[in-house]
Design an enzyme around this catalytic site. Sequence first.
Site, short mmCIF file in Angstrom:
data_model
loop_
_atom_site.label_atom_id
_atom_site.label_comp_id
_atom_site.label_asym_id
_atom_site.label_seq_id
_atom_site.Cartn_x
_atom_site.Cartn_y
_atom_site.Cartn_z
N THR A 80 0.85 -1.19 0.00
CA THR A 80 0.00 0.00 0.00
C THR A 80 0.89 1.24 0.00
O THR A 80 2.07 1.19 -0.34
CB THR A 80 -0.97 -0.03 1.20
OG1 THR A 80 -1.92 1.05 1.08
CG2 THR A 80 -0.25 0.06 2.52
N ASN A 81 0.34 2.37 0.37
CA ASN A 81 1.09 3.62 0.41
C ASN A 81 0.61 4.44 1.60
O ASN A 81 -0.24 3.98 2.37
CB ASN A 81 0.92 4.38 -0.91
CG ASN A 81 -0.54 4.62 -1.24
OD1 ASN A 81 -1.22 5.39 -0.59
ND2 ASN A 81 -1.03 3.92 -2.27
N ARG A 82 1.13 5.64 1.74
CA ARG A 82 0.89 6.43 2.95
C ARG A 82 -0.29 7.40 2.85
O ARG A 82 -0.48 8.25 3.71
CB ARG A 82 2.16 7.19 3.33
CG ARG A 82 3.33 6.28 3.69
CD ARG A 82 4.60 7.06 3.91
NE ARG A 82 4.45 8.03 4.99
CZ ARG A 82 5.27 9.04 5.20
NH1 ARG A 82 6.31 9.22 4.39
NH2 ARG A 82 5.06 9.87 6.20
#
Length: 245
Positions: free
Chosen positions: A50-52
């Site tokens: 995923t990402n932030r």
Amino acid sequence: QRGMGRLAEVPQIVETLCAVLGRRGDLAGKRVVVSAGGTQEPIDPVRVITNRSSGKMGYALAQAARDRGAQVTLVAAPTALPDPACVEMRHVTTVADMREAVLSACAGADVLIMAAAVSDYRPARVAAQKIKKREGEEEEGLLLHLVKNPDFFLEVPEGVLRVGFAAESEDLLANARVKLEGKGMALIAANDITAPDSGFNVDTNKVFLLDRKGGVEELPLLSKYEVGHRILDRVRELLSGPAPS
């Protein structure tokens, strides 16, 4: 108190009032689709890539469009944010989920604003069971083969005004311009994710708005809700003028 007589939470009451007061705003009668959050691609039943992204910018855009009278659909990847009032919610997880939800919501829509951080890659194979650490793995490590996710932005119907975001860590304007032109957007909002006041998980943002005519508008540091309104000001102008070439 419980049951029918229970008072709604104060934030929900405030949001509902904003939606009611704004229902005759300058986007009344328009259908706006907004994406938000960071997609998740599974590695195994426990782990994901995923990402932030916190989803705050997309949620603020959805609220701003709602408060200007638009009928809003918010396609949201996993976030910790509560659902905004008076907005149609479609919760998704993977890029494939988001593609299906966004394209479905765009049928008959006037505007798509892609504020979500969509994963560029996914594991080629998803393990059916949790991947266990093995003896000696400290030396060998774990290799993941990633494959590219298709760019469904290019599948959005031509009649939908397309607005995007470029979250960059270097060459901000140049990279945003390439993305704007390559994806046929009418407008793109570019922000430097390395800046402490306009990166992830903050309530403010500082963006540049780039259009198809070569224009660049630098916005000051604003709350994400205010940034949403500045973007929607441009959207309103684009909807009332000739289609961008």
